[in-house]
Design a protein around this motif. Structure first.
Motif, PDB file in Angstrom:
ATOM      1  N   GLU A  11      -3.904   6.692  12.371  1.00  0.00           N
ATOM      2  CA  GLU A  11      -5.060   7.573  12.182  1.00  0.00           C
ATOM      3  C   GLU A  11      -4.722   8.820  11.371  1.00  0.00           C
ATOM      4  OE1 GLU A  11      -6.440   9.421  15.930  1.00  0.00           O
ATOM      5  OE2 GLU A  11      -4.588   8.626  16.802  1.00  0.00           O
ATOM      6  N   TYR A  12      -3.434   9.116  11.220  1.00  0.00           N
ATOM      7  CA  TYR A  12      -3.005  10.293  10.457  1.00  0.00           C
ATOM      8  C   TYR A  12      -2.469   9.924   9.070  1.00  0.00           C
ATOM      9  CZ  TYR A  12      -3.369  12.741  14.902  1.00  0.00           C
ATOM     10  OH  TYR A  12      -3.840  13.274  16.070  1.00  0.00           O
ATOM     11  N   TYR A  13      -2.477   8.647   8.721  1.00  0.00           N
ATOM     12  CA  TYR A  13      -1.890   8.246   7.447  1.00  0.00           C
ATOM     13  C   TYR A  13      -2.712   8.732   6.257  1.00  0.00           C
ATOM     14  CZ  TYR A  13       1.134   4.754   9.778  1.00  0.00           C
ATOM     15  OH  TYR A  13       2.071   4.115  10.545  1.00  0.00           O
ATOM     16  N   PRO A  14      -2.049   9.246   5.232  1.00  0.00           N
ATOM     17  CA  PRO A  14      -2.745   9.470   3.952  1.00  0.00           C
ATOM     18  C   PRO A  14      -3.004   8.124   3.280  1.00  0.00           C
ATOM     19  CG  PRO A  14      -0.412   9.943   3.710  1.00  0.00           C
ATOM     20  CD  PRO A  14      -0.630   9.651   5.172  1.00  0.00           C
ATOM     21  N   SER A  15      -3.873   8.124   2.283  1.00  0.00           N
ATOM     22  CA  SER A  15      -4.293   6.866   1.650  1.00  0.00           C
ATOM     23  C   SER A  15      -3.140   6.126   0.982  1.00  0.00           C
ATOM     24  CB  SER A  15      -5.396   7.142   0.620  1.00  0.00           C
ATOM     25  OG  SER A  15      -4.936   8.029  -0.389  1.00  0.00           O
ATOM     26  N   GLU A  16      -2.077   6.835   0.621  1.00  0.00           N
ATOM     27  CA  GLU A  16      -0.961   6.186  -0.072  1.00  0.00           C
ATOM     28  C   GLU A  16      -0.312   5.091   0.774  1.00  0.00           C
ATOM     29  OE1 GLU A  16       2.727   9.234   0.627  1.00  0.00           O
ATOM     30  OE2 GLU A  16       0.948  10.040  -0.362  1.00  0.00           O
ATOM     31  N   VAL A  17      -0.407   5.195   2.086  1.00  0.00           N
ATOM     32  CA  VAL A  17       0.214   4.174   2.936  1.00  0.00           C
ATOM     33  C   VAL A  17      -0.453   2.828   2.729  1.00  0.00           C
ATOM     34  CG1 VAL A  17       0.719   3.485   5.317  1.00  0.00           C
ATOM     35  CG2 VAL A  17       0.937   5.878   4.641  1.00  0.00           C
ATOM     36  N   THR A  18      -1.757   2.856   2.492  1.00  0.00           N
ATOM     37  CA  THR A  18      -2.487   1.611   2.212  1.00  0.00           C
ATOM     38  C   THR A  18      -2.315   1.182   0.761  1.00  0.00           C
ATOM     39  OG1 THR A  18      -4.147   2.187   3.878  1.00  0.00           O
ATOM     40  CG2 THR A  18      -4.765   0.530   2.239  1.00  0.00           C
ATOM     41  N   LYS A  19      -2.360   2.140  -0.143  1.00  0.00           N
ATOM     42  CA  LYS A  19      -2.413   1.818  -1.575  1.00  0.00           C
ATOM     43  C   LYS A  19      -1.063   1.395  -2.155  1.00  0.00           C
ATOM     44  CE  LYS A  19      -6.267   4.996  -2.509  1.00  0.00           C
ATOM     45  NZ  LYS A  19      -6.658   6.254  -3.200  1.00  0.00           N
ATOM     46  N   LEU A  20       0.019   1.987  -1.681  1.00  0.00           N
ATOM     47  CA  LEU A  20       1.323   1.742  -2.280  1.00  0.00           C
ATOM     48  C   LEU A  20       2.043   0.575  -1.602  1.00  0.00           C
ATOM     49  CD1 LEU A  20       2.666   5.392  -2.777  1.00  0.00           C
ATOM     50  CD2 LEU A  20       1.417   3.950  -4.404  1.00  0.00           C
ATOM     51  N   SER A  21       2.903  -0.055  -2.344  1.00  0.00           N
ATOM     52  CA  SER A  21       3.698  -1.149  -1.791  1.00  0.00           C
ATOM     53  C   SER A  21       4.805  -0.592  -0.898  1.00  0.00           C
ATOM     54  CB  SER A  21       4.335  -1.958  -2.917  1.00  0.00           C
ATOM     55  OG  SER A  21       5.318  -1.169  -3.587  1.00  0.00           O
ATOM     56  N   MET A  22       5.420  -1.471  -0.120  1.00  0.00           N
ATOM     57  CA  MET A  22       6.535  -1.035   0.715  1.00  0.00           C
ATOM     58  C   MET A  22       7.663  -0.471  -0.137  1.00  0.00           C
ATOM     59  SD  MET A  22       6.955  -3.467   4.063  1.00  0.00           S
ATOM     60  CE  MET A  22       6.882  -5.085   3.323  1.00  0.00           C
ATOM     61  N   GLU A  23       7.894  -1.082  -1.274  1.00  0.00           N
ATOM     62  CA  GLU A  23       8.964  -0.610  -2.154  1.00  0.00           C
ATOM     63  C   GLU A  23       8.668   0.797  -2.672  1.00  0.00           C
ATOM     64  OE1 GLU A  23       7.466  -3.571  -2.325  1.00  0.00           O
ATOM     65  OE2 GLU A  23       9.139  -4.810  -1.603  1.00  0.00           O
ATOM     66  N   GLN A  24       7.413   1.038  -3.064  1.00  0.00           N
ATOM     67  CA  GLN A  24       7.041   2.363  -3.563  1.00  0.00           C
ATOM     68  C   GLN A  24       7.138   3.425  -2.459  1.00  0.00           C
ATOM     69  OE1 GLN A  24       3.200   0.956  -5.000  1.00  0.00           O
ATOM     70  NE2 GLN A  24       3.744   1.550  -7.107  1.00  0.00           N
ATOM     71  N   LEU A  25       6.687   3.082  -1.269  1.00  0.00           N
ATOM     72  CA  LEU A  25       6.759   4.026  -0.158  1.00  0.00           C
ATOM     73  C   LEU A  25       8.205   4.314   0.230  1.00  0.00           C
ATOM     74  CD1 LEU A  25       3.848   2.604   2.031  1.00  0.00           C
ATOM     75  CD2 LEU A  25       3.857   4.821   0.865  1.00  0.00           C
ATOM     76  N   ALA A  26       9.021   3.274   0.265  1.00  0.00           N
ATOM     77  CA  ALA A  26      10.433   3.470   0.600  1.00  0.00           C
ATOM     78  C   ALA A  26      11.111   4.361  -0.433  1.00  0.00           C
ATOM     79  CB  ALA A  26      11.141   2.127   0.701  1.00  0.00           C
ATOM     80  N   GLU A  27      10.766   4.181  -1.688  1.00  0.00           N
ATOM     81  CA  GLU A  27      11.340   5.014  -2.746  1.00  0.00           C
ATOM     82  C   GLU A  27      10.947   6.483  -2.558  1.00  0.00           C
ATOM     83  OE1 GLU A  27      11.307   5.379  -7.653  1.00  0.00           O
ATOM     84  OE2 GLU A  27      10.344   3.672  -6.659  1.00  0.00           O
ATOM     85  N   LYS A  28       9.703   6.711  -2.155  1.00  0.00           N
ATOM     86  CA  LYS A  28       9.232   8.087  -1.923  1.00  0.00           C
ATOM     87  C   LYS A  28      10.022   8.747  -0.789  1.00  0.00           C
ATOM     88  CE  LYS A  28       5.131  10.664  -0.353  1.00  0.00           C
ATOM     89  NZ  LYS A  28       4.897  11.612  -1.449  1.00  0.00           N
ATOM     90  N   LEU A  29      10.194   8.019   0.310  1.00  0.00           N
ATOM     91  CA  LEU A  29      10.909   8.593   1.446  1.00  0.00           C
ATOM     92  C   LEU A  29      12.382   8.816   1.109  1.00  0.00           C
ATOM     93  CD1 LEU A  29       9.390   6.703   4.518  1.00  0.00           C
ATOM     94  CD2 LEU A  29       8.502   8.657   3.236  1.00  0.00           C
ATOM     95  N   THR A  30      12.954   7.884   0.376  1.00  0.00           N
ATOM     96  CA  THR A  30      14.351   8.022  -0.034  1.00  0.00           C
ATOM     97  C   THR A  30      14.543   9.277  -0.876  1.00  0.00           C
ATOM     98  OG1 THR A  30      14.711   5.633   0.040  1.00  0.00           O
ATOM     99  CG2 THR A  30      16.231   6.925  -1.313  1.00  0.00           C
ATOM    100  N   LYS A  31      13.603   9.530  -1.781  1.00  0.00           N
ATOM    101  CA  LYS A  31      13.662  10.738  -2.614  1.00  0.00           C
ATOM    102  C   LYS A  31      13.605  11.996  -1.747  1.00  0.00           C
ATOM    103  CE  LYS A  31      11.211  13.282  -6.248  1.00  0.00           C
ATOM    104  NZ  LYS A  31      11.012  14.483  -5.393  1.00  0.00           N
TER     105      LYS A  31
END
Length: 297
Positions: free
Chosen positions: A101-121
């Motif tokens: 319920e607190y997720y921004p839209s990027e969690v739905t829109k981005l792939s797992m690889e893209q999200l993992a890259e963001k967190l890694t950064k």
């Protein structure tokens, strides 16, 4: 913890870490979802009280706070850095996503690889353009008695990013639930259990589940100390004593999880200092030694 700890003011060696609050919030804003204003911390109304309480904590022997406000929770890394500099505390900032319920839209829109890259950064290079690096994945949450498909996606994202950074993972188990299912995901991803701490386990009245997580080799957090509307202190203490009797004292983390203005001392609450200023004395009176307490704090 690793031999190095990444704080908002830079990397420190693990031996500098003394008294720890393992699961806290200092700068957050959950009001857009909750529809009220008590879940805002770090604004002009609450900031003076927070600074005062942090100075009290330092006087009680605390020097490190793990701040688990992440993306979508009103995180403010610049304020965390200012608080660390003003109070001379080590503050570790979180990255990742809380619960659906607190997720921004990027969690739905981005792939797992893209999200993992963001967190890694955020761990390796810094949060957005602040240059302030996160030091922990957390709090990574699931819903009450349920891990939704989107939450499961986030757990896999965190696991994959962790394989790059090695940063510790701190989870949110809503009302103490779903720890074993969270473990299942991490286990399938091949994450070492000693890198994981499962949150809010003092709200889980099934000690057998707690023991299963501990036997796996993970840490658990008894981290809502002082929130007696959820569970009495007497029950928390009994829970802790049973786990210590079973030999798990090295795998238990304690904290207060201050998430509302009304939990601050100035506004009638028990405050950040309740753990070190009261609760530890209570468990000492139950026969817990200073040696064991030093491992918890």
């Amino acid at each position: 913890m690793d031999k190095k700890v990444n704080t908002v003011t830079g990397m420190i060696s693990n031996d500098k870490v003394k008294g720890v609050m393992a699961h806290e919030h200092l700068a957050m804003d959950l009001s857009p979802i909750r529809g009220e204003t008590t879940s805002i911390l770090g604004n002009p109304e609450t900031l003076p009280a927070i600074i005062e309480e942090l100075k009290t904590l330092k006087g009680l022997g605390v020097n490190t706070i793990v701040e688990l406000t992440n993306i979508g929770m009103g995180r403010n890394p610049q304020l965390l850095k200012k608080l660390a500099e003003e109070t001379q505390l080590y503050i570790v900032a979180g990255t990742g996503y809380y619960k659906e319920e607190y997720y921004p839209s990027e969690v739905t829109k981005l792939s797992m690889e893209q999200l993992a890259e963001k967190l890694t950064k955020e761990i390796l290079s810094g949060i957005d353009d602040t240059g302030i690096e996160a030091g922990v994945y957390g709090e990574i949450g699931s819903s009450c008695n349920l891990i939704t498909p989107l939450e499961e996606k986030v757990f896999h994202v965190v696991a994959r990013s962790h394989k790059v950074t090695g940063a510790p993972i701190s989870t949110h188990c809503e009302l103490g639930t779903m720890g074993l299912k969270q473990r299942e995901i991490f286990d399938k991803e091949g994450i070492s259990p000693e890198k994981i701490s499962f949150g809010h386990q003092d709200l889980n009245e099934d000690i057998h589940e707690q023991v299963e997580l501990l036997k796996w080799g993970a840490f658990i957090q008894l981290d809502t100390i002082g929130k007696i509307r959820y569970r009495s202190n007497e029950m928390r203490i009994q829970n802790l004593l049973e786990l210590i009797d079973k030999g798990f004292e090295d795998q238990i983390m304690l904290s207060c999880d201050i998430t509302r203005k009304t939990y601050l001392k100035k506004f009638g609450g028990h405050g950040y200092a309740y753990l070190y200023g009261s609760f530890l004395d209570q468990i000492k009176r139950q026969g817990v030694s200073d040696e064991i307490i030093d491992r918890k704090s």
